[in-house]
Design a protein around this motif. Sequence first.
Motif, PDB file in Angstrom:
ATOM      1  N   ARG A 103       0.829  -1.156  -0.109  1.00  0.00           N
ATOM      2  CA  ARG A 103       0.099  -0.045  -0.251  1.00  0.00           C
ATOM      3  C   ARG A 103       0.789   1.246   0.014  1.00  0.00           C
ATOM      4  O   ARG A 103       0.294   2.234  -0.154  1.00  0.00           O
ATOM      5  N   MET A 104       2.227   1.126   0.137  1.00  0.00           N
ATOM      6  CA  MET A 104       2.992   2.298   0.192  1.00  0.00           C
ATOM      7  C   MET A 104       3.423   2.813  -1.108  1.00  0.00           C
ATOM      8  O   MET A 104       3.914   2.017  -2.127  1.00  0.00           O
ATOM      9  N   THR A 105       3.898   4.039  -1.388  1.00  0.00           N
ATOM     10  CA  THR A 105       4.459   4.510  -2.593  1.00  0.00           C
ATOM     11  C   THR A 105       5.737   4.416  -2.275  1.00  0.00           C
ATOM     12  O   THR A 105       6.381   4.234  -1.158  1.00  0.00           O
ATOM     13  N   VAL A 106       6.610   4.796  -3.408  1.00  0.00           N
ATOM     14  CA  VAL A 106       8.051   4.564  -3.446  1.00  0.00           C
ATOM     15  C   VAL A 106       8.622   5.508  -2.613  1.00  0.00           C
ATOM     16  O   VAL A 106       9.525   5.578  -1.637  1.00  0.00           O
ATOM     17  N   GLU A 107       7.854   6.853  -2.252  1.00  0.00           N
ATOM     18  CA  GLU A 107       8.216   7.984  -1.659  1.00  0.00           C
ATOM     19  C   GLU A 107       8.321   7.587  -0.037  1.00  0.00           C
ATOM     20  O   GLU A 107       8.988   7.806   0.733  1.00  0.00           O
ATOM     21  N   GLU A 108       7.114   6.903   0.166  1.00  0.00           N
ATOM     22  CA  GLU A 108       6.896   6.473   1.607  1.00  0.00           C
ATOM     23  C   GLU A 108       8.035   5.309   2.103  1.00  0.00           C
ATOM     24  O   GLU A 108       8.204   5.405   3.109  1.00  0.00           O
ATOM     25  N   GLN A 109       8.284   4.307   0.969  1.00  0.00           N
ATOM     26  CA  GLN A 109       9.034   3.418   1.311  1.00  0.00           C
ATOM     27  C   GLN A 109      10.660   4.164   1.614  1.00  0.00           C
ATOM     28  O   GLN A 109      11.309   3.703   2.600  1.00  0.00           O
ATOM     29  N   ALA A 110      10.909   5.119   0.709  1.00  0.00           N
ATOM     30  CA  ALA A 110      12.020   5.861   0.934  1.00  0.00           C
ATOM     31  C   ALA A 110      12.241   6.280   2.290  1.00  0.00           C
ATOM     32  O   ALA A 110      13.319   6.433   2.980  1.00  0.00           O
ATOM     33  N   MET A 111      11.215   6.941   2.733  1.00  0.00           N
ATOM     34  CA  MET A 111      11.150   7.408   4.270  1.00  0.00           C
ATOM     35  C   MET A 111      11.640   6.403   5.198  1.00  0.00           C
ATOM     36  O   MET A 111      12.242   6.773   6.068  1.00  0.00           O
ATOM     37  N   CYS A 112      10.841   5.216   5.161  1.00  0.00           N
ATOM     38  CA  CYS A 112      10.994   4.248   6.006  1.00  0.00           C
ATOM     39  C   CYS A 112      12.641   3.753   5.892  1.00  0.00           C
ATOM     40  O   CYS A 112      13.255   3.448   6.860  1.00  0.00           O
ATOM     41  N   PHE A 113      13.369   3.632   4.491  1.00  0.00           N
ATOM     42  CA  PHE A 113      14.672   3.190   4.626  1.00  0.00           C
ATOM     43  C   PHE A 113      15.691   4.407   5.198  1.00  0.00           C
ATOM     44  O   PHE A 113      16.475   4.081   5.927  1.00  0.00           O
ATOM     45  N   LEU A 114      15.046   5.706   5.082  1.00  0.00           N
ATOM     46  CA  LEU A 114      15.781   6.778   5.837  1.00  0.00           C
ATOM     47  C   LEU A 114      15.879   6.515   7.238  1.00  0.00           C
ATOM     48  O   LEU A 114      16.575   6.996   7.911  1.00  0.00           O
ATOM     49  N   ALA A 115      14.751   6.081   7.677  1.00  0.00           N
ATOM     50  CA  ALA A 115      14.502   5.962   9.064  1.00  0.00           C
ATOM     51  C   ALA A 115      14.989   4.625   9.727  1.00  0.00           C
ATOM     52  O   ALA A 115      14.995   4.555  11.129  1.00  0.00           O
TER      53      ALA A 115
END
Length: 335
Positions: free
Chosen positions: A268-280
Amino acid sequence: MIIRNDWTREEITEIYNTPVMDLIYRAATVHRAYHDPNEVQVCTLLSVKTGGCPEDCAYCPQAARYHTDVKVEKLMDVDKVIKAAADAKEAGSTRFCMGAAWREVRDNRDFDKVLEMVKGVNTMGMEVCCTLGMLTEDQAEKLKDAGLYAYNHNLDTSEEHYEEIISTRTYDDRLDTLNNVRKAKISVCSGGIIGLGENHDDRVGMLHTLATLVEHPESVPVNALVPVEGTPLEDQPRVSIWEMIRMIATARIIMPNAMVRLSAGRVRMTVEEQAMCFLAGANSIFAGDKLLTTPNPEEDLDKQMFQTLNLKPRASFKDQEPAVEFKQIPEQQEA
Protein backbone atom coordinates in the motif's frame (compact mmCIF):
# COMPACT_ATOMS: atom_id res chain seq x y z
CA MET A 1 27.44 4.00 21.99
CA ILE A 2 27.19 0.64 23.72
CA ILE A 3 24.41 -1.65 22.53
CA ARG A 4 22.01 -1.78 25.46
CA ASN A 5 19.66 -4.47 26.72
CA ASP A 6 18.48 -2.47 29.74
CA TRP A 7 16.17 0.04 28.07
CA THR A 8 13.26 1.21 30.21
CA ARG A 9 9.77 1.69 28.83
CA GLU A 10 10.03 5.36 29.77
CA GLU A 11 13.17 5.78 27.67
CA ILE A 12 11.63 4.02 24.68
CA THR A 13 8.43 6.06 25.06
CA GLU A 14 10.46 9.27 24.97
CA ILE A 15 12.22 8.14 21.78
CA TYR A 16 8.96 7.00 20.16
CA ASN A 17 7.29 10.36 20.92
CA THR A 18 10.17 12.48 19.60
CA PRO A 19 9.04 15.04 16.98
CA VAL A 20 9.04 13.00 13.81
CA MET A 21 11.68 14.93 11.86
CA ASP A 22 14.08 14.79 14.81
CA LEU A 23 13.27 11.10 15.25
CA ILE A 24 14.09 10.33 11.62
CA TYR A 25 17.34 12.29 11.84
CA ARG A 26 18.44 10.48 15.00
CA ALA A 27 17.52 7.06 13.59
CA ALA A 28 19.30 7.81 10.30
CA THR A 29 22.42 8.78 12.26
CA VAL A 30 22.38 5.48 14.16
CA HIS A 31 21.67 3.58 10.94
CA ARG A 32 24.73 5.03 9.21
CA ALA A 33 26.94 4.15 12.15
CA TYR A 34 26.03 0.46 11.98
CA HIS A 35 24.96 -0.21 8.39
CA ASP A 36 25.50 0.82 4.80
CA PRO A 37 22.49 3.13 4.27
CA ASN A 38 22.27 2.24 0.57
CA GLU A 39 22.17 -1.51 1.19
CA VAL A 40 18.91 -3.44 1.66
CA GLN A 41 18.51 -7.15 2.29
CA VAL A 42 16.07 -8.78 -0.13
CA CYS A 43 14.19 -11.77 1.29
CA THR A 44 11.59 -14.11 -0.16
CA LEU A 45 8.86 -15.72 1.96
CA LEU A 46 7.15 -18.87 0.67
CA SER A 47 4.15 -20.58 2.25
CA VAL A 48 5.16 -24.26 2.17
CA LYS A 49 2.02 -25.36 4.03
CA THR A 50 -1.02 -23.10 3.72
CA GLY A 51 -4.19 -22.77 5.78
CA GLY A 52 -5.95 -25.00 8.27
CA CYS A 53 -4.13 -23.61 11.31
CA PRO A 54 -5.82 -24.40 14.68
CA GLU A 55 -4.78 -21.08 16.24
CA ASP A 56 -7.10 -18.07 16.56
CA CYS A 57 -4.77 -15.17 15.67
CA ALA A 58 -7.32 -12.44 14.91
CA TYR A 59 -5.37 -11.06 11.94
CA CYS A 60 -4.61 -14.32 10.16
CA PRO A 61 -6.54 -15.64 7.13
CA GLN A 62 -4.91 -19.06 7.59
CA ALA A 63 -6.80 -19.83 10.81
CA ALA A 64 -9.18 -22.74 10.18
CA ARG A 65 -11.95 -21.15 12.26
CA TYR A 66 -12.27 -18.07 9.99
CA HIS A 67 -14.08 -18.01 6.67
CA THR A 68 -11.56 -16.53 4.24
CA ASP A 69 -10.55 -17.18 0.65
CA VAL A 70 -7.43 -19.07 1.72
CA LYS A 71 -7.44 -22.62 0.39
CA VAL A 72 -5.99 -25.31 2.64
CA GLU A 73 -3.00 -26.97 1.02
CA LYS A 74 -0.76 -29.78 2.24
CA LEU A 75 2.99 -29.42 2.71
CA MET A 76 4.74 -28.73 -0.60
CA ASP A 77 7.10 -31.24 -2.19
CA VAL A 78 10.76 -30.64 -1.48
CA ASP A 79 11.73 -30.28 -5.14
CA LYS A 80 9.11 -27.55 -5.71
CA VAL A 81 10.42 -25.60 -2.74
CA ILE A 82 14.00 -25.89 -3.99
CA LYS A 83 12.86 -24.65 -7.41
CA ALA A 84 11.12 -21.67 -5.77
CA ALA A 85 14.29 -20.87 -3.83
CA ALA A 86 16.35 -21.01 -7.02
CA ASP A 87 13.91 -18.64 -8.71
CA ALA A 88 14.10 -16.28 -5.72
CA LYS A 89 17.90 -16.30 -5.84
CA GLU A 90 17.82 -15.59 -9.56
CA ALA A 91 15.52 -12.62 -8.87
CA GLY A 92 17.97 -11.18 -6.35
CA SER A 93 16.92 -12.57 -2.95
CA THR A 94 19.66 -13.57 -0.55
CA ARG A 95 17.41 -14.93 2.23
CA PHE A 96 14.70 -17.54 1.67
CA CYS A 97 12.09 -18.06 4.37
CA MET A 98 9.66 -20.98 4.49
CA GLY A 99 6.42 -20.64 6.44
CA ALA A 100 4.05 -23.39 7.54
CA ALA A 101 0.61 -22.79 9.07
CA TRP A 102 1.28 -24.93 12.11
CA ARG A 103 0.68 -24.21 15.79
CA GLU A 104 3.88 -26.03 16.63
CA VAL A 105 6.43 -28.29 14.99
CA ARG A 106 5.74 -31.98 15.47
CA ASP A 107 8.31 -34.74 15.09
CA ASN A 108 6.84 -36.46 12.06
CA ARG A 109 7.35 -36.94 8.33
CA ASP A 110 6.36 -33.35 7.55
CA PHE A 111 9.12 -32.04 9.82
CA ASP A 112 11.55 -34.43 8.14
CA LYS A 113 10.53 -32.92 4.79
CA VAL A 114 11.12 -29.41 6.12
CA LEU A 115 14.60 -30.47 7.24
CA GLU A 116 15.27 -31.66 3.69
CA MET A 117 14.06 -28.30 2.36
CA VAL A 118 16.43 -26.49 4.71
CA LYS A 119 19.35 -28.67 3.63
CA GLY A 120 18.56 -28.08 -0.04
CA VAL A 121 18.25 -24.29 0.18
CA ASN A 122 21.36 -24.10 2.36
CA THR A 123 23.47 -25.64 -0.41
CA MET A 124 22.46 -22.74 -2.70
CA GLY A 125 24.35 -20.14 -0.67
CA MET A 126 21.21 -18.43 0.64
CA GLU A 127 20.37 -17.62 4.23
CA VAL A 128 17.66 -20.14 5.12
CA CYS A 129 14.85 -19.03 7.43
CA CYS A 130 11.76 -20.86 8.70
CA THR A 131 8.62 -19.84 10.53
CA LEU A 132 6.83 -22.98 11.69
CA GLY A 133 5.25 -22.08 15.02
CA MET A 134 6.47 -23.20 18.42
CA LEU A 135 9.73 -25.16 18.68
CA THR A 136 11.33 -27.33 21.34
CA GLU A 137 15.06 -27.20 22.04
CA ASP A 138 15.56 -30.53 20.28
CA GLN A 139 13.68 -29.40 17.16
CA ALA A 140 15.69 -26.19 17.05
CA GLU A 141 18.89 -28.23 17.21
CA LYS A 142 17.70 -30.41 14.32
CA LEU A 143 16.98 -27.34 12.22
CA LYS A 144 20.39 -25.92 13.06
CA ASP A 145 22.08 -29.19 12.06
CA ALA A 146 20.19 -29.12 8.75
CA GLY A 147 21.65 -25.69 8.00
CA LEU A 148 18.96 -23.28 9.22
CA TYR A 149 20.34 -19.75 9.48
CA ALA A 150 17.37 -17.90 11.01
CA TYR A 151 14.02 -18.58 12.64
CA ASN A 152 11.09 -16.17 12.61
CA HIS A 153 8.69 -16.09 15.55
CA ASN A 154 6.98 -12.74 16.01
CA LEU A 155 5.68 -11.42 19.33
CA ASP A 156 2.89 -9.71 17.32
CA THR A 157 2.08 -7.08 19.96
CA SER A 158 2.65 -6.17 23.60
CA GLU A 159 2.10 -8.65 26.41
CA GLU A 160 -0.76 -6.48 27.68
CA HIS A 161 -2.64 -6.45 24.35
CA TYR A 162 -1.76 -10.01 23.38
CA GLU A 163 -4.87 -11.69 24.82
CA GLU A 164 -7.05 -9.44 22.67
CA ILE A 165 -5.46 -10.97 19.56
CA ILE A 166 -4.64 -14.60 20.43
CA SER A 167 -5.97 -17.04 23.02
CA THR A 168 -4.57 -20.34 21.79
CA ARG A 169 -1.01 -19.72 22.98
CA THR A 170 0.55 -17.45 25.56
CA TYR A 171 3.12 -14.69 25.36
CA ASP A 172 5.48 -16.88 27.36
CA ASP A 173 5.06 -19.62 24.74
CA ARG A 174 6.44 -17.20 22.18
CA LEU A 175 9.33 -16.16 24.38
CA ASP A 176 10.14 -19.81 25.13
CA THR A 177 10.44 -20.52 21.40
CA LEU A 178 12.75 -17.54 20.94
CA ASN A 179 14.85 -18.85 23.83
CA ASN A 180 15.04 -22.32 22.25
CA VAL A 181 16.11 -20.78 18.93
CA ARG A 182 18.81 -18.74 20.66
CA LYS A 183 20.09 -21.79 22.57
CA ALA A 184 20.56 -23.59 19.23
CA LYS A 185 22.64 -20.62 18.01
CA ILE A 186 20.16 -19.84 15.24
CA SER A 187 19.69 -16.20 14.23
CA VAL A 188 16.50 -14.78 15.76
CA CYS A 189 13.92 -12.95 13.64
CA SER A 190 11.16 -11.43 15.76
CA GLY A 191 9.01 -8.34 15.49
CA GLY A 192 5.32 -7.62 15.32
CA ILE A 193 2.30 -6.06 13.68
CA ILE A 194 0.84 -2.61 14.18
CA GLY A 195 -2.78 -1.81 13.43
CA LEU A 196 -4.26 -4.58 15.61
CA GLY A 197 -6.28 -2.12 17.70
CA GLU A 198 -3.37 -1.54 20.06
CA ASN A 199 -2.38 1.85 21.49
CA HIS A 200 1.00 3.58 21.44
CA ASP A 201 1.90 2.12 24.84
CA ASP A 202 1.41 -1.36 23.39
CA ARG A 203 3.79 -0.58 20.54
CA VAL A 204 6.38 0.66 23.00
CA GLY A 205 5.78 -2.44 25.12
CA MET A 206 6.49 -4.81 22.25
CA LEU A 207 9.70 -2.94 21.36
CA HIS A 208 10.71 -2.95 25.03
CA THR A 209 10.35 -6.74 25.22
CA LEU A 210 12.51 -7.21 22.11
CA ALA A 211 15.14 -4.68 23.18
CA THR A 212 15.54 -6.20 26.65
CA LEU A 213 16.08 -9.79 25.55
CA VAL A 214 19.50 -11.14 26.55
CA GLU A 215 20.48 -10.62 22.89
CA HIS A 216 18.58 -8.42 20.47
CA PRO A 217 16.96 -10.24 17.54
CA GLU A 218 19.24 -10.11 14.51
CA SER A 219 16.15 -9.24 12.45
CA VAL A 220 13.10 -7.20 13.51
CA PRO A 221 10.16 -7.25 11.07
CA VAL A 222 7.75 -4.31 11.34
CA ASN A 223 4.41 -5.25 9.79
CA ALA A 224 1.40 -3.07 9.11
CA LEU A 225 -1.83 -5.05 9.31
CA VAL A 226 -3.31 -6.00 5.96
CA PRO A 227 -6.97 -6.58 6.93
CA VAL A 228 -8.45 -9.72 5.40
CA GLU A 229 -12.17 -10.28 4.94
CA GLY A 230 -13.42 -13.04 7.19
CA THR A 231 -11.02 -12.34 10.06
CA PRO A 232 -12.00 -10.51 13.26
CA LEU A 233 -9.81 -7.55 12.26
CA GLU A 234 -11.21 -7.16 8.75
CA ASP A 235 -12.49 -3.64 9.46
CA GLN A 236 -9.36 -2.22 11.06
CA PRO A 237 -8.28 1.13 9.56
CA ARG A 238 -5.05 1.39 7.61
CA VAL A 239 -1.92 2.24 9.58
CA SER A 240 -0.44 5.59 8.50
CA ILE A 241 3.06 5.87 7.08
CA TRP A 242 4.04 8.05 10.06
CA GLU A 243 3.12 5.26 12.47
CA MET A 244 5.33 2.86 10.51
CA ILE A 245 8.16 5.39 10.51
CA ARG A 246 7.92 5.86 14.29
CA MET A 247 8.12 2.10 14.83
CA ILE A 248 11.01 1.61 12.40
CA ALA A 249 12.99 4.58 13.72
CA THR A 250 12.52 3.60 17.35
CA ALA A 251 13.51 0.01 16.63
CA ARG A 252 16.62 1.25 14.81
CA ILE A 253 17.70 3.48 17.70
CA ILE A 254 17.23 0.91 20.49
CA MET A 255 18.42 -2.13 18.48
CA PRO A 256 21.07 -0.55 16.25
CA ASN A 257 22.73 -3.70 14.97
CA ALA A 258 19.51 -5.47 13.95
CA MET A 259 18.14 -5.73 10.43
CA VAL A 260 14.85 -3.80 10.59
CA ARG A 261 12.51 -5.28 8.01
CA LEU A 262 9.81 -3.30 6.24
CA SER A 263 7.36 -6.19 5.94
CA ALA A 264 3.59 -6.57 5.47
CA GLY A 265 1.71 -3.50 4.33
CA ARG A 266 4.37 -2.39 1.88
CA VAL A 267 2.04 -3.06 -1.05
CA ARG A 268 0.00 0.00 0.00
CA MET A 269 3.04 2.28 0.16
CA THR A 270 4.37 4.56 -2.54
CA VAL A 271 8.07 4.56 -3.41
CA GLU A 272 8.35 7.88 -1.59
CA GLU A 273 6.84 6.40 1.59
CA GLN A 274 9.14 3.39 1.42
CA ALA A 275 12.10 5.73 0.93
CA MET A 276 11.16 7.49 4.18
CA CYS A 277 11.15 4.10 5.94
CA PHE A 278 14.64 3.32 4.58
CA LEU A 279 15.82 6.74 5.72
CA ALA A 280 14.42 5.99 9.19
CA GLY A 281 16.44 2.78 9.44
CA ALA A 282 14.67 -0.02 7.57
CA ASN A 283 17.19 -2.11 5.65
CA SER A 284 15.36 -5.27 4.68
CA ILE A 285 12.27 -6.12 2.61
CA PHE A 286 10.37 -9.15 1.40
CA ALA A 287 10.26 -9.52 -2.38
CA GLY A 288 7.75 -11.49 -4.43
CA ASP A 289 4.04 -11.03 -5.08
CA LYS A 290 2.88 -12.56 -1.77
CA LEU A 291 3.79 -12.66 1.92
CA LEU A 292 2.41 -16.12 2.72
CA THR A 293 -1.18 -15.26 1.66
CA THR A 294 -1.29 -11.43 1.60
CA PRO A 295 -0.32 -9.21 -1.35
CA ASN A 296 3.18 -7.77 -1.78
CA PRO A 297 4.72 -5.50 -4.46
CA GLU A 298 5.77 -7.32 -7.63
CA GLU A 299 9.49 -7.94 -8.17
CA ASP A 300 9.70 -5.59 -11.16
CA LEU A 301 8.34 -2.72 -9.05
CA ASP A 302 10.96 -3.39 -6.39
CA LYS A 303 13.73 -3.44 -8.99
CA GLN A 304 12.54 -0.07 -10.29
CA MET A 305 12.48 1.27 -6.73
CA PHE A 306 16.04 0.05 -6.07
CA GLN A 307 17.18 1.80 -9.26
CA THR A 308 15.35 5.02 -8.39
CA LEU A 309 16.76 5.12 -4.85
CA ASN A 310 20.21 3.79 -5.84
CA LEU A 311 19.86 0.89 -3.41
CA LYS A 312 21.85 -2.32 -3.66
CA PRO A 313 20.94 -5.81 -2.36
CA ARG A 314 22.79 -6.97 0.75
CA ALA A 315 24.92 -10.09 0.31
CA SER A 316 24.12 -13.32 2.16
CA PHE A 317 25.88 -14.07 5.47
CA LYS A 318 27.35 -10.57 5.69
CA ASP A 319 29.33 -9.84 8.83
CA GLN A 320 27.00 -8.34 11.44
CA GLU A 321 29.66 -6.15 13.09
CA PRO A 322 29.24 -2.35 12.88
CA ALA A 323 30.53 -0.96 9.61
CA VAL A 324 32.35 1.92 11.33
CA GLU A 325 33.21 2.93 14.85
CA PHE A 326 30.12 4.45 16.40
CA LYS A 327 30.06 8.20 16.86
CA GLN A 328 28.04 9.83 19.64
CA ILE A 329 24.43 10.45 18.64
CA PRO A 330 23.45 14.11 18.82
CA GLU A 331 21.14 14.92 21.70
CA GLN A 332 17.44 15.19 20.83
CA GLN A 333 16.65 18.70 19.61
CA GLU A 334 13.89 20.74 21.10
CA ALA A 335 10.84 21.01 18.86
